[in-house]
Design an enzyme around this catalytic site. Sequence first.
Site, PDB file in Angstrom:
ATOM      1  N   ASP A 142      38.183  35.072  38.401  1.00  0.00           N
ATOM      2  CA  ASP A 142      36.819  34.615  38.133  1.00  0.00           C
ATOM      3  C   ASP A 142      36.487  33.456  39.072  1.00  0.00           C
ATOM      4  O   ASP A 142      37.337  33.022  39.861  1.00  0.00           O
ATOM      5  CB  ASP A 142      36.637  34.286  36.651  1.00  0.00           C
ATOM      6  CG  ASP A 142      37.353  33.028  36.208  1.00  0.00           C
ATOM      7  OD1 ASP A 142      38.315  32.613  36.888  1.00  0.00           O
ATOM      8  OD2 ASP A 142      36.964  32.442  35.177  1.00  0.00           O
ATOM      9  N   SER A 157      33.093  27.786  35.342  1.00  0.00           N
ATOM     10  CA  SER A 157      33.947  28.958  35.314  1.00  0.00           C
ATOM     11  C   SER A 157      33.158  30.227  35.642  1.00  0.00           C
ATOM     12  O   SER A 157      32.621  30.365  36.727  1.00  0.00           O
ATOM     13  CB  SER A 157      34.651  29.065  33.967  1.00  0.00           C
ATOM     14  OG  SER A 157      35.665  30.052  34.000  1.00  0.00           O
TER      15      SER A 157
END
Length: 623
Positions: free
Chosen positions: A341, A183
């Site tokens: 992100d 992530s």
Amino acid sequence: MTDERTGTDGDGWARLVTQVDAWVADDPDPVTADELTALLRVARETPEPGASEPVAHLVHRDAATARAELEDRFSGLLQFGTAGLRGALGGGPHRMNRAVVIRAAAGLADFLLGELEGATPAPRVVVGYDARHNSHRFALDTAAVMTAVGIEVLLLPRALPTPVLARAVRRFDADAGVMVTASHNPPQDNGYKVYLGGRVVTDAGQGAQIVPPADTAIAAAITRVPSVASVPRASTGWTVLGEDVVDEYARTAAAVAPDGDADARARLKVVLTPLHGVGGALTKDVLARAGFGDVTLVAEQAEPDPDFPTVAFPNPEEPGATDLALALASAMRADLVVAVDPDADRCAVAVLDPRAHIPARGPETPQADGWRMLTGDEVGALLGADAADRLRTAGSPAGSTPTLACSIVSSRLLAAVAAAAGLRFASTLTGFKWISRVDGLVFGYEEALGYCVDPAHVRDKDGMTAAVRVCDLAARLAAQGRTLVDALDDLARAHGLHATGQVSARFADLSRIGATMTALREAPPAALAGSPVVEVVDLAAGTDDDRGGLPPTDGLRLLTADGTRVVVRPSGTEPKVKAYLEVVVPVAADAERAELDAAHRTARHRLDDLARDVRTALGLDGS
């Protein structure tokens, strides 16, 4: 017996050397095997006879450093915790590498075969990956391990965002999904996220990230894997999905905001950054399909790059991460900045806010112009209110109780929005693995920029569908001559101004985390920001009613007489204690701009006072 070179237990060193040698012999990756071999060689080095004192000192220092690094890498198997694995890349059991991934895949396969023992057809698993270092290799290893034991594996066609994988788990009725991603972590990290669905999870959590007891059972299965060499791996046999899986996701994602004002959407000027992740092209495509054609990507951050060269930390919450996007928006006179992100499951939004404008008395910057990032709670409230409005217009699905949900550390504003709309509200433990499995969920969020606007298709946070909903709301408001800031003001008039913030403390000595929580439990503050503390709830103990029906979790909730709330908990992913702060300032229903400005100033001062008192309560006065 003490090793004179290192000042440590000689027997312990001998055991460590044996562990390293055994791991290297079993390592399928020559790169990490060579890395460990080199560390071991340095750790064993001693000065040449007659070496000068400075040279001897350097040799001893390097050997001690290498030994400490080996001790850390062999301090235990990387823990299978929050939704899966996450850690630094490198050789050894306490790092992310092919050996660890192969063991994890074998353990997950064993768990699935046990859960579906005797069932036909065989378990089905969808595997996805992002563009981080080794992500594709880890995905192929997972496919090879699972295929070898008879599990049907569907591999995504290329590096793609996490929500595409989450969607595929539900679309293909898969029993599990694996997403190789870390992530928004630093470039040296990677991770392994696991979803369960199909026949393994059949309730509202179908297609969501794993929760207990499944996580514990999978972790136990991983520890039973004796070696990498013992794990069979196929060289072929899995199915590589076509681009239609991406196209289906894009169509579905664009449809979360149907029937919009085409002209208003076409006029909205958006700057988009994927922060060097895999979400740039797909997010732009999804927005275009929804009618938002004036979207400009930040060129320096548009293409996937596992080194994230333009940011110190690829997290849109971090200071500086969106500076390039804000500068471009300011230069282009854009209406909105959207940042996803690196795996595009989170979404950050920036707006021009007159209250943030700084009168010219220094260098011209986007921040001086009034550009600011909205908090996760602000975006969550906007999207929650929008979801309530959509239900009011379209009506509730038959047989369901529409629910808005957020985590216990997120703002209480969403609960007020739900109550005003006559909807059910649910508060959950922190993390989307809990939010996404709420019965009747129509919208859920967490303050860390995660939003679920389409739970029927993606049972997880999704930065791309959130971007569509935010842009749709901004376009509708713009058509009325209004902005997202105006919509936030409306919420303040209806429910009071909810302002949130954080205090966090990072600890090198992990024992201090438990000691800090214990000290706070034993001696909570009598007042915060000048208001008496009237309620202290230990979220690890107390009654179900005290915890709002939630399972026990390590944390403390404090409430003051004026409605100020503080939730303190250890971080689940970092060596930190975090305190989540919220103040509520009453605002009249007919408040004018000047009154709202005053309420914002009051909230800011109260948050500053609250943060100071919380730091004192946590023993951080000198930090």
